[in-house]
Every structure is written in C-alpha cells, then in structure tokens.
Design an enzyme around this catalytic site. Structure first.
Site, short mmCIF file in Angstrom:
data_model
loop_
_atom_site.label_atom_id
_atom_site.label_comp_id
_atom_site.label_asym_id
_atom_site.label_seq_id
_atom_site.Cartn_x
_atom_site.Cartn_y
_atom_site.Cartn_z
N ASP A 1 0.81 -1.20 0.00
CA ASP A 1 0.00 0.00 0.00
C ASP A 1 0.86 1.27 0.00
O ASP A 1 1.79 1.38 0.81
CB ASP A 1 -0.85 -0.04 1.29
CG ASP A 1 -1.88 1.06 1.35
OD1 ASP A 1 -2.83 1.00 0.56
OD2 ASP A 1 -1.73 1.97 2.19
N GLU B 1 1.74 -0.60 -5.00
CA GLU B 1 0.77 0.40 -5.41
C GLU B 1 1.54 1.67 -5.77
O GLU B 1 1.57 2.65 -5.01
CB GLU B 1 -0.23 0.69 -4.28
CG GLU B 1 -1.38 1.55 -4.75
CD GLU B 1 -2.05 2.40 -3.67
OE1 GLU B 1 -3.07 3.02 -3.98
OE2 GLU B 1 -1.55 2.46 -2.54
C1 GLC Z 1 -3.99 3.13 -0.58
C2 GLC Z 1 -5.28 2.33 -0.51
C3 GLC Z 1 -6.38 3.25 -0.11
C4 GLC Z 1 -6.06 3.80 1.25
C5 GLC Z 1 -4.70 4.48 1.28
C6 GLC Z 1 -4.23 4.71 2.68
O1 GLC Z 1 -4.02 4.09 -1.57
O2 GLC Z 1 -5.52 1.71 -1.75
O3 GLC Z 1 -7.63 2.60 -0.11
O4 GLC Z 1 -7.05 4.72 1.62
O5 GLC Z 1 -3.71 3.70 0.66
O6 GLC Z 1 -3.88 3.51 3.29
#
Ligand code: GLC
Length: 571
Positions: free
Chosen positions: A196, A275
């Site tokens: 993440d 991500e």
């Molecule tokens: C990432 C997740 C998202 C979350 C953020 C903070 O972008 O995909 O859903 O709100 O991180 O953890």
C-alpha cells in the site's frame, strides 16, 4: 514449457472483504462467505486473489488503518477462518496475497497509543513528532497533516486521515516490528503482498512547505469547479505541488530491498506488487518488487487506441531498459479506490460493448492482469444520496468542510461527495436477483447500500444462466487466455500504429503467435493484414461478435466494438 513464474502468468482478482460475501448474515462480508465463493472464482477462471486489508481496524479508512497486524478483524471472522480460506484457496490452486500497509497504522494501534503517551516512552519515536507544525503540509484525506496530541503536547504527522499516523521508518525498531508481522503471514502460507502507498513512506527531510495558495478542501473545491483550460492546468499543477514533498522521497528502494530479502527466504516464489507506477521499484529485476501497477493506462478520461498504444510503447520500453532481467508488466483498470470500469470508461449507448472491450484489453495485453470484484458482472458506481450513508471518511470530512467552511448548499455538497467518495465503487457484490442481491439475508442493513441495479441483470446468478452475459464472456476469455501460450507469455508487437479506431497487436511466444484486434469504434471496419501475414494461415480463436470459427483471410471485417483474436501459423 514455461520459464515464467506463477505471478507472471496468473490472473489476479481483488477481493474487497467487506463487500464480497457475507457468510454470517450481519451485512458485512467475511471469510466464511468468501470461502463459500471460492468455487465461483474457480469457475470464473482466476488464479490468484489480492485481499484488501482483513486486519482489526477502527475503519476510519475501511481497514487501511490497522490496529493489529497479526490478526483478523472480528467482523471478518477468526484467524482460523482466515486459515481455512487460505487452505481452501490453495486446494483449488488459487494463491492469496495480502495487503501490506507500511506507511501508517491506526491511531488505536498499541504502538501509537504507547508512542503518544509521553515524550520519553520506549516507542516515543516510532511515529513522526514535532513540537509545533513545522510546515503547511496537508493530509491528502482530511486537511492539516499535523495533528495535536494533548498527551505529549506535540503534533504528529499523517499523510492520510488523522486516525492514520505515519510510522517513523528511520527507526530500526519500527522496521523490525513490521518485518515480524510480514513473516507472521508468510509463515502461515500467504503467497505475497500488495504494498500500500509505498511512495508516502518517507517525507522531504528539509520539511519544505508546499507553495499552493489553498488548503486541501479549497483545492478539491477548486478542482470541481475548474472549467477553463487555465484552471484545469492549474488544478493539476496545484495537486502535484501540494504533495510533492510528502511522497516519492529517497529511502523506499532500500526498504523494498530489505522486504524482498525476507520474501526470498521463503519457498514458493512469494511475490510483491507495489501500489505505485514507478517502474524503478522493480530494481534490478531480482532485488525489489516483482510488479508495479501500470496505473498510467487507467489514468485517462477515455481508453482510446492512441492512449493505449502510447502507454504500451512507453511502459514496455521502460521495463525492457530496467536491467538484464526485463521487468514484467502488470495491467489493471480498476480497484477499490476509483470509479468502476463500467462507469468510468463506459458510455450510455455502448456500456456492454465497451465493458467487453476493456476486459479484453486487460486480459490480452502482455503482463499480469488484476481484476476488481464485481467487474466481471458489470457492476457500476452507486451514488449515495444521504450523508449518513457515507462510510468513506474522506468523503464525510469533505462534505462537512465545504458545507461548514465554504457555505456550499448541503444538496450540492452531497452530490459532490457521492462523486468523490470511494463508497460508490465499494458496494456489496451482487450475487442474485433477490433481497439485498443475495449478499446478505433480506431485511439486514448491509454496511453500504446494495446497488438496486442487481434487478436489471447485474448479478451473478442471472448471468450464469445467460450464455451471452458479461460473466460468461469473462469466463470464455479467461479460458482462451489460459489455453493460449502466446496470450499468457508472449512478447507484444504493436501493428497498424496509426489506426484511430482500433488497436492491433501480436502476442508471440516460442509456441504460438496470436493477433489481437480491438475495435473501439461503432463502425464495421475492413482490415487488411495481407502484408504482415502473406504466407500465413489465420484461425479465429475468440470473437465477441457472431462470426464463423476456423480459417480466415488476412483481409477481414470486424464488427463495431468487436474483440477478435486469431492464431497465426506462418508457413
Ligand atoms: C492506498 C489504498 C487506499 C487507502 C490508502 C491509505 O491508496 O488503496 O484505499 O485509503 O492507501 O492507506
């Protein structure tokens, strides 16, 4: 024989646990429900699951605020329920990767509770503390990035909600504790992690202020109202400037290397997907992440042939240039953070055709595809109408900010909130045409409302019965992909590069060559591949339109919005 690893040929399916399947009838998805649906995933034809966070959490950010990294949220079941889910997945040859949130914990995590209890406790520097806010940084979810803690009479930093304090990754003890949590799940047998928000782990060490003449709520509002080309440009610049000192900073590569080292201690090719669209996180091909998402593909208003070609050319070139081991692509068009593919890239007139085209795009481009639950039945965004329904707290925060501080009328604020909140793309999975779409028993209040369009055929059971449904189309295409060496593994060669209406490319492996044609237009096109395939035989292996199977001529017609895949045998 394949030289590729499982994560290169697998199709991933993202389960958003709160919304996937409710096995105990409390209105919230859980492991009992998800385990019962594993045969559905087998029938669909996916190979791996990415599970969004399933850990205990006060749910200020729907599970992305974790209060215990080594357990299961009680509403999803027990650790044993998780293990059953994992074992049952593995029995069906489905791998499971978890979500790993490194940047922050919940403010209810014992680490933070201890850290904020005094200035000199053993975890005093596990988070990022300052006597006074050292700059004007914003949180990307809820205003000021520095929040006051009366216990310490100090401020802590948070890139996301104030209930999600940032960990201090410069502290080796933080690393050690997190790596132990990583090992905990690897020991249980999970196949890897989706990482993440890795870009947010480190901040500019000089704490350089941003230069945007607005705060977060004002910038959101400005962006909503921007119309002129100047304002639209300014809006993009402001978003970049506001956060550029808070993400993408040095240090992440070293951390990813450490993490990779841990995964590599385990057998079974455990994997990491980031991500982040920065290809550099693949490192030398063996020392950082296995995959990073190709977000630039979906970061567009419309998926046009030109955009797709440009994206592919750039991405594949960058991946090839990385190191001796070329990076492997990873394509997706949607997840729990953005508008659903059907809504976002669809159109009023051609929704079903475009959904088929977009599915084919992500499943035929070179790389590992990630699908988001519900996409396979054409689930759409659902607009909430009342602020009391909003569960995504960045949405409710924004609603109150514009109503209270900017005097925006509540009705308008609600419309804007419904559009910007991620609740719209997180509603419960639609299993059948019946109360609560079969997600939960009748009369149960589901955690988010069920989209009533389950009554219009957007549900699994109806589509299973209908041979020409989107669901059956996905199944068919996934089968074709599974059976095609070239589609799974082949190199990609773009053809007819100036075509405005369609995309054409080859996928070729040492065992097979296929031609993929995606007609993005509403016209029948007459295409001519005689030059490319002079002495070749072409055989249709998949078409989204009615067409005869068997051998075809290199000059052929494609129907409006047709997906057409042929095998090429050169003589
Ligand atoms: C990432 C997740 C998202 C979350 C953020 C903070 O972008 O995909 O859903 O709100 O991180 O953890």
């Amino acid at each position: 024989m394949s030289n590729l690893k499982w994560w290169q040929t697998a199709v991933f399916y993202q389960i958003y646990p709160r919304s996937f399947a409710d096995g105990n009838g409390d209105g919230i998805g859980d492991f009992k429900g998800a385990t019962e649906k594993l045969d559905y995933l087998v029938a669909l034809g996916v190979d791996a699951i990415w599970l969004s966070p399933h850990f205990p959490s006060p749910n200020w950010d729907c599970g992305y605020d974790i209060s215990d990294y080594r357990n299961v949220a009680p509403e999803y079941g027990t650790l044993q329920d998780f293990k059953t889910f994992l074992d049952e997945s593995h029995k069906r040859n489905i791998r499971v990767i978890l979500d790993l949130v490194l940047n922050h914990t919940s403010d209810e995590h014992p680490w933070f509770i201890e850290s904020k209890s005094s200035r000199d406790n053993p975890k005093a520097d596990w988070y990022v503390w300052a006597d006074t806010p050292p700059n004007n940084w914003q949180s990307c979810f809820d205003g000021e990035a520095w929040t006051y803690s009366p216990e310490r009479d100090q401020f802590y930093y948070h890139y996301f909600m104030k209930q999600q304090p940032d960990l201090n990754w410069h502290n080796p003890k933080v690393k050690k504790a997190m790596w132990d949590a990583v090992r905990f799940w690897l020991d249980i047998g999970v196949d890897g992690y989706r990482l993440d928000a890795i870009g947010t782990i480190f901040e500019d060490p000089d704490l350089t202020p941003h230069t945007v003449p607005m705060n977060l709520a004002e910038l959101r509002r400005f962006s909503e109202l921007a119309q002129t080309p100047e304002d639209l440009k300014l809006k993009d610049k402001y978003w970049e400037d506001m956060f550029k000192n808070q993400w993408g900073q040095g240090g992440v590569h070293e951390l990813m290397k450490e993490l990779r080292g841990i995964l590599d201690e385990y057998d079974g090719d455990r994997m990491l997907v980031g991500e982040d669209d920065n290809i550099d996180y693949i490192g030398n091909g063996n020392d950082e992440l296995h995959l990073v998402f190709n977000f630039p593909l979906m970061r567009t208003e419309r998926l046009t042939p030109e955009h797709i070609r440009r994206n592919q050319e750039e991405r594949l070139k960058q991946l090839a240039a990385l190191s001796k081991v070329p990076g492997w692509p990873c394509n997706t068009l949607g997840n729990h953070d953005c508008s659903r593919v059907y809504t976002r890239f669809g159109s009023k007139l051609h929704g079903p055709e475009l959904a088929r085209l977009h599915a084919a795009l992500v499943l035929t481009l070179k790389g590992t595809p990630f699908l988001y639950n519900g996409e396979e039945i054409g689930m759409t965004d659902y607009m909430l109408t009342d602020i009391s329904q909003v569960k995504d707290t960045m949405g409710s925060w924004y609603y109150h900010a514009i109503v209270t501080d900017m005097g925006v009328h509540p009705d308008e604020a609600m419309v804007r909130t419904a559009e910007m909140t991620r609740d719209k793309n997180r509603t419960p999975m639609q299993w059948l045409n019946g109360p609560n779409s079969g997600f939960s028993p009748a009369h149960v209040n589901t955690w988010l409302p069920v989209n009533p369009n389950y009554r219009d055929g957007i549900n699994v059971m109806d589509q299973e019965k209908n041979p020409s449904s989107l669901l059956n189309y996905y199944k068919h295409l996934l089968r074709v992909r599974r059976e095609s060496h070239a589609l799974r593994e082949g190199e990609q060669v773009s053809l007819h590069e100036s075509a405005k209406d369609y995309v054409a490319f080859l996928r070729q492996s040492d065992e097979q060559t296929v031609l993929v044609v995606l007609n993005f237009s509403e016209n029948t096109l007459e295409l001519d591949f005689t030059q490319e395939f002079k002495n070749a035989k072409m055989k249709s292996i998949f078409s989204s339109a009615e067409r005869r199977t068997g051998e075809i001529n290199p000059k052929f017609k494609v129907s409006p919005f047709e997906v057409f895949i042929t095998e090429i045998n050169r003589e």
